[in-house]
Design a protein around this motif. Structure first.
Motif, PDB file in Angstrom:
ATOM      1  N   VAL A   1       8.747  -6.351  11.586  1.00  0.00           N
ATOM      2  CA  VAL A   1       7.556  -5.496  11.545  1.00  0.00           C
ATOM      3  C   VAL A   1       7.899  -4.106  12.066  1.00  0.00           C
ATOM      4  O   VAL A   1       7.511  -3.084  11.484  1.00  0.00           O
ATOM      5  N   ASN A   2       8.652  -4.029  13.161  1.00  0.00           N
ATOM      6  CA  ASN A   2       9.060  -2.741  13.714  1.00  0.00           C
ATOM      7  C   ASN A   2       9.953  -1.979  12.738  1.00  0.00           C
ATOM      8  O   ASN A   2       9.817  -0.768  12.579  1.00  0.00           O
ATOM      9  N   ARG A   3      10.857  -2.694  12.089  1.00  0.00           N
ATOM     10  CA  ARG A   3      11.733  -2.039  11.113  1.00  0.00           C
ATOM     11  C   ARG A   3      10.958  -1.467   9.951  1.00  0.00           C
ATOM     12  O   ARG A   3      11.165  -0.304   9.547  1.00  0.00           O
ATOM     13  N   GLU A   4      10.067  -2.262   9.375  1.00  0.00           N
ATOM     14  CA  GLU A   4       9.317  -1.804   8.212  1.00  0.00           C
ATOM     15  C   GLU A   4       8.378  -0.662   8.580  1.00  0.00           C
ATOM     16  O   GLU A   4       8.238   0.307   7.823  1.00  0.00           O
ATOM     17  N   ALA A   5       7.726  -0.759   9.738  1.00  0.00           N
ATOM     18  CA  ALA A   5       6.863   0.334  10.185  1.00  0.00           C
ATOM     19  C   ALA A   5       7.697   1.583  10.477  1.00  0.00           C
ATOM     20  O   ALA A   5       7.298   2.713  10.145  1.00  0.00           O
ATOM     21  N   GLY A   6       8.862   1.391  11.084  1.00  0.00           N
ATOM     22  CA  GLY A   6       9.732   2.524  11.386  1.00  0.00           C
ATOM     23  C   GLY A   6      10.225   3.233  10.139  1.00  0.00           C
ATOM     24  O   GLY A   6      10.226   4.470  10.064  1.00  0.00           O
ATOM     25  N   SER A   7      10.645   2.474   9.147  1.00  0.00           N
ATOM     26  CA  SER A   7      11.129   3.097   7.901  1.00  0.00           C
ATOM     27  C   SER A   7       9.982   3.795   7.173  1.00  0.00           C
ATOM     28  O   SER A   7      10.170   4.852   6.567  1.00  0.00           O
ATOM     29  N   PHE A   8       8.762   3.231   7.266  1.00  0.00           N
ATOM     30  CA  PHE A   8       7.601   3.873   6.660  1.00  0.00           C
ATOM     31  C   PHE A   8       7.326   5.228   7.307  1.00  0.00           C
ATOM     32  O   PHE A   8       7.143   6.249   6.623  1.00  0.00           O
ATOM     33  N   HIS A   9       7.307   5.282   8.635  1.00  0.00           N
ATOM     34  CA  HIS A   9       7.027   6.540   9.327  1.00  0.00           C
ATOM     35  C   HIS A   9       8.166   7.542   9.124  1.00  0.00           C
ATOM     36  O   HIS A   9       7.917   8.761   9.074  1.00  0.00           O
TER      37      HIS A   9
ATOM     38  N   THR B   1      -2.511   6.571   4.065  1.00  0.00           N
ATOM     39  CA  THR B   1      -3.395   6.351   5.214  1.00  0.00           C
ATOM     40  C   THR B   1      -3.691   4.867   5.402  1.00  0.00           C
ATOM     41  O   THR B   1      -3.622   4.337   6.518  1.00  0.00           O
ATOM     42  N   ASP B   2      -4.001   4.171   4.294  1.00  0.00           N
ATOM     43  CA  ASP B   2      -4.257   2.730   4.374  1.00  0.00           C
ATOM     44  C   ASP B   2      -3.014   1.978   4.833  1.00  0.00           C
ATOM     45  O   ASP B   2      -3.106   1.018   5.616  1.00  0.00           O
ATOM     46  N   ALA B   3      -1.845   2.408   4.354  1.00  0.00           N
ATOM     47  CA  ALA B   3      -0.603   1.761   4.759  1.00  0.00           C
ATOM     48  C   ALA B   3      -0.360   1.937   6.256  1.00  0.00           C
ATOM     49  O   ALA B   3       0.014   0.981   6.956  1.00  0.00           O
ATOM     50  N   ALA B   4      -0.585   3.144   6.756  1.00  0.00           N
ATOM     51  CA  ALA B   4      -0.389   3.397   8.190  1.00  0.00           C
ATOM     52  C   ALA B   4      -1.313   2.523   9.026  1.00  0.00           C
ATOM     53  O   ALA B   4      -0.901   1.950  10.049  1.00  0.00           O
TER      54      ALA B   4
ATOM     55  N   LEU C   1      -1.986  -2.489  12.419  1.00  0.00           N
ATOM     56  CA  LEU C   1      -2.517  -3.829  12.601  1.00  0.00           C
ATOM     57  C   LEU C   1      -1.389  -4.857  12.740  1.00  0.00           C
ATOM     58  O   LEU C   1      -1.462  -5.764  13.578  1.00  0.00           O
ATOM     59  N   ALA C   2      -0.364  -4.715  11.920  1.00  0.00           N
ATOM     60  CA  ALA C   2       0.774  -5.644  11.984  1.00  0.00           C
ATOM     61  C   ALA C   2       1.504  -5.523  13.310  1.00  0.00           C
ATOM     62  O   ALA C   2       1.915  -6.532  13.901  1.00  0.00           O
ATOM     63  N   LEU C   3       1.674  -4.297  13.810  1.00  0.00           N
ATOM     64  CA  LEU C   3       2.344  -4.083  15.098  1.00  0.00           C
ATOM     65  C   LEU C   3       1.517  -4.632  16.249  1.00  0.00           C
ATOM     66  O   LEU C   3       2.060  -5.204  17.204  1.00  0.00           O
ATOM     67  N   ALA C   4       0.205  -4.469  16.164  1.00  0.00           N
ATOM     68  CA  ALA C   4      -0.661  -5.027  17.207  1.00  0.00           C
ATOM     69  C   ALA C   4      -0.634  -6.550  17.173  1.00  0.00           C
ATOM     70  O   ALA C   4      -0.688  -7.210  18.219  1.00  0.00           O
ATOM     71  N   CYS C   5      -0.536  -7.096  15.982  1.00  0.00           N
ATOM     72  CA  CYS C   5      -0.511  -8.552  15.797  1.00  0.00           C
ATOM     73  C   CYS C   5       0.803  -9.153  16.280  1.00  0.00           C
ATOM     74  O   CYS C   5       0.826 -10.224  16.882  1.00  0.00           O
ATOM     75  N   SER C   6       1.920  -8.451  16.012  1.00  0.00           N
ATOM     76  CA  SER C   6       3.238  -8.982  16.355  1.00  0.00           C
ATOM     77  C   SER C   6       4.134  -7.841  16.858  1.00  0.00           C
ATOM     78  O   SER C   6       5.047  -7.395  16.164  1.00  0.00           O
ATOM     79  N   PRO C   7       3.897  -7.366  18.095  1.00  0.00           N
ATOM     80  CA  PRO C   7       4.592  -6.173  18.593  1.00  0.00           C
ATOM     81  C   PRO C   7       6.086  -6.344  18.793  1.00  0.00           C
ATOM     82  O   PRO C   7       6.824  -5.345  18.799  1.00  0.00           O
ATOM     83  N   ASN C   8       6.555  -7.562  18.959  1.00  0.00           N
ATOM     84  CA  ASN C   8       7.981  -7.789  19.237  1.00  0.00           C
ATOM     85  C   ASN C   8       8.711  -8.449  18.069  1.00  0.00           C
ATOM     86  O   ASN C   8       9.751  -9.074  18.267  1.00  0.00           O
ATOM     87  N   ASP C   9       8.185  -8.284  16.901  1.00  0.00           N
ATOM     88  CA  ASP C   9       8.856  -8.778  15.699  1.00  0.00           C
ATOM     89  C   ASP C   9       9.725  -7.655  15.145  1.00  0.00           C
ATOM     90  O   ASP C   9       9.214  -6.598  14.759  1.00  0.00           O
ATOM     91  N   PHE C  10      11.025  -7.885  15.106  1.00  0.00           N
ATOM     92  CA  PHE C  10      11.926  -6.819  14.667  1.00  0.00           C
ATOM     93  C   PHE C  10      11.636  -6.384  13.239  1.00  0.00           C
ATOM     94  O   PHE C  10      11.749  -5.198  12.905  1.00  0.00           O
TER      95      PHE C  10
ATOM     96  N   LEU D   1       0.828  -1.205   0.000  1.00  0.00           N
ATOM     97  CA  LEU D   1       0.000   0.000   0.000  1.00  0.00           C
ATOM     98  C   LEU D   1       0.865   1.258   0.000  1.00  0.00           C
ATOM     99  O   LEU D   1       0.548   2.242  -0.683  1.00  0.00           O
ATOM    100  N   ALA D   2       1.944   1.242   0.762  1.00  0.00           N
ATOM    101  CA  ALA D   2       2.849   2.392   0.776  1.00  0.00           C
ATOM    102  C   ALA D   2       3.466   2.620  -0.601  1.00  0.00           C
ATOM    103  O   ALA D   2       3.618   3.762  -1.049  1.00  0.00           O
ATOM    104  N   ARG D   3       3.824   1.535  -1.282  1.00  0.00           N
ATOM    105  CA  ARG D   3       4.398   1.659  -2.627  1.00  0.00           C
ATOM    106  C   ARG D   3       3.375   2.204  -3.624  1.00  0.00           C
ATOM    107  O   ARG D   3       3.738   2.828  -4.615  1.00  0.00           O
ATOM    108  N   LEU D   4       2.087   1.977  -3.345  1.00  0.00           N
ATOM    109  CA  LEU D   4       1.022   2.506  -4.196  1.00  0.00           C
ATOM    110  C   LEU D   4       0.599   3.916  -3.766  1.00  0.00           C
ATOM    111  O   LEU D   4      -0.363   4.467  -4.291  1.00  0.00           O
ATOM    112  N   ASN D   5       1.349   4.466  -2.790  1.00  0.00           N
ATOM    113  CA  ASN D   5       1.095   5.817  -2.274  1.00  0.00           C
ATOM    114  C   ASN D   5      -0.248   5.936  -1.566  1.00  0.00           C
ATOM    115  O   ASN D   5      -0.807   7.030  -1.471  1.00  0.00           O
ATOM    116  N   ARG D   6      -0.768   4.853  -1.061  1.00  0.00           N
ATOM    117  CA  ARG D   6      -1.989   4.866  -0.253  1.00  0.00           C
ATOM    118  C   ARG D   6      -1.547   4.954   1.211  1.00  0.00           C
ATOM    119  O   ARG D   6      -1.595   3.987   1.973  1.00  0.00           O
TER     120      ARG D   6
END
Length: 486
Positions: free
Chosen positions: A348-356, A329-332, A337-346, A322-327
């Motif tokens: 997921v944290n890395r990809e979310a961090g680089s996105f933000h 808000t949907d990507a965020a 959801l991914a962080l809530a699903c797996s909060p201690n997965d490095f 979704l981020a690559r498609l420039n969507r």
């Protein structure tokens, strides 16, 4: 794909070390020229005598540089380290080798993998995405590693006394990369010449690679069925899509007999070995990352939309697509959801961090990237974005520490050099800034920008240490320049 013009190949004595080194260079250079080099049979006969381990290692190194300078490689350390970890695991039952094995991943949708003399193994992303189990991937990699350990290529080079230089080099390129979508830029000479060259693997070579590959696979603790499963998956996909089958399945007409023979050998193994479970957790993570990051984002999104709602990795993959498609808000939302699903997965944290970070929320990005690094101190992608973040906040010393640490592990990553060089230049560290920009351009194979930034680095070099750094750069430059247009 651009090509390299070659100089005429002249008569020389086999006792000349300098000319033997030139032969190694010409073997690799001949892979990317359009017209055959002419050499007498007597010349070739002399040159290929006493093809030593040192010659093999040099040929492999130069072939690796050629591939890296002409083909798109995946540089994400998480993907590359995964392939190298499988290689290390496959060495469990391998006798001591004179090679330092190195795995690389080529961004290409063909179902292919190949190994070259000296210990270099290349896996295409298409192969990773198509297989179902890690044991299938390990089986194919074990087969390719066996071609190296049994010295099938170097043995045939040493015996190739009646084969022209172009046929030898053309066969090397054709058998490894002639079938992929990136292959035509490297495979040269007529197909018939390549197929008739003595470097093509013989039936005995292929059978030996099958047998040794199975030993490596089972010694590493994998389910032995993966050896056949990988070959069957590729053959099935070939008939479904009409795609070209890789060399290790298409070179000889007895592939069916080989698969049957392997099946017979596997059925004779101990029952506990046959019942080994598949562990695909990391394999599926890598597939998710490759699919989300490097394939068509619309196709990737459709794939992840079919996944189960509680699949944490698919939620992350959906967010990346979704981020690559420039969507944005949907990507965020999907990253949350991914962080809530797996909060201690490095990952997921890395990809979310680089996105933000990319969308400008530095505080949220810092929290996520720091957590990713704590969870996995080897997550160099998290290091990379955190270094950039520190630079953006004005912490030049802190950012430099992270960039320097990164370059110890990833010295040829063009993006690391680019952002480090840009930060240094913006803060008036002109010599190092221009030097890192020159390295970035070098590893992107941009000669014009390499020369431009190297010239500015040279102008700003003041100390003896800086002059030495320029000399080290020039050595790297000459290594790459061998394969640039003349």
């Amino acid at each position: 794909m651009k090509t390299i013009r070659a100089h005429a190949f002249t008569r020389c004595r086999r006792t000349s070390v300098r000319w033997r080194r030139s032969l190694i260079q010409l073997l690799v250079l001949a892979m990317v020229i359009l017209t055959p080099l002419q050499a007498s049979r007597a010349d070739i006969s002399d040159l290929f005598k006493d093809f030593s381990l040192k010659d093999e290692l040099e040929l492999g190194r130069k072939f690796s540089v050629l591939i890296k300078s002409r083909m798109p490689l995946i540089e994400d350390p998480e993907v590359v380290s995964y392939i190298n970890d499988i290689i290390k695991r496959l060495q469990t039952d391998m006798k001591p080798q004179p090679y330092k094995f190195e795995g690389n991943v080529i961004l290409d949708n063909s179902l292919n993998a190949f190994a070259v003399p000296g210990g270099y193994l290349f896996v295409h992303t298409g192969l990773l995405l198509e297989l179902e189990n890690e044991s299938e991937l390990a089986g194919i990699m074990g087969h390719e590693l066996a071609h190296i350990t049994q010295q099938h290529i170097t043995g045939r080079i040493a015996k190739a006394k009646k084969t022209q230089l172009m046929g030898l080099a053309g066969a090397l390129a054709g058998m490894f990369i002639g079938g992929g979508s990136t292959g035509p830029g490297l495979a040269v000479g007529s197909l018939a010449a390549a197929q008739s060259a003595m470097l093509n693997y013989s039936r005995q070579d292929e059978r030996e690679a099958d047998q040794m590959g199975l030993i490596y696979l089972t010694g590493a603790g994998y389910a032995p069925q993966g050896m056949v499963g990988g070959f069957e998956a590729i053959r099935k996909k070939k008939w479904q899509s009409g795609s070209t089958m890789p060399a290790y399945l298409s070179t000889h007409p007895d592939v069916d007999e080989r698969i049957i023979s392997l099946g017979d050998r596997i059925r004779m193994l101990p029952p506990d070995m046959l019942k080994r479970p598949e562990d695909n957790k990391r394999f599926n993570r890598i597939k998710t990352l490759i699919r989300a990051r490097y394939t068509d984002p619309k196709i990737a999104l459709r794939h992840f939309d079919r996944s189960a709602p509680d699949d944490c990795m698919s939620q992350m993959g959906r967010a990346i697509a979704l981020a690559r498609l420039n969507r944005i808000t949907d990507a965020a939302d999907n990253f949350d959801l991914a962080l809530a699903c797996s909060p201690n997965d490095f990952l997921v944290n890395r990809e979310a961090g680089s996105f933000h970070y990319m969308k400008g929320d530095l505080d949220r990005a810092a929290t996520l990237l720091q957590k990713a690094i704590l969870l996995n101190p080897r997550d160099y992608m998290a290091f990379f974005f955190y270094a950039r973040l520190l630079g953006d906040k004005g912490d030049i010393k802190g950012a430099s520490r992270y960039f320097e640490e990164l370059l110890l592990h990833l010295p040829e990553d063009s993006e690391i050099h680019y952002y480090y060089g840009r930060m240094l230049g913006e803060n008036r560290y002109l010599f190092k800034g221009y030097l890192h920009l020159a390295y970035s351009a070098l590893y992107k194979n941009d000669k014009k920008k390499t020369d431009y930034n190297f010239g500015l680095a040279n102008t700003n070099a003041k100390t003896p240490e800086e002059k030495q750094e320029l000399e080290r750069f020039e050595a790297k430059y000459q290594e790459r320049a061998e394969f640039w247009d003349k």
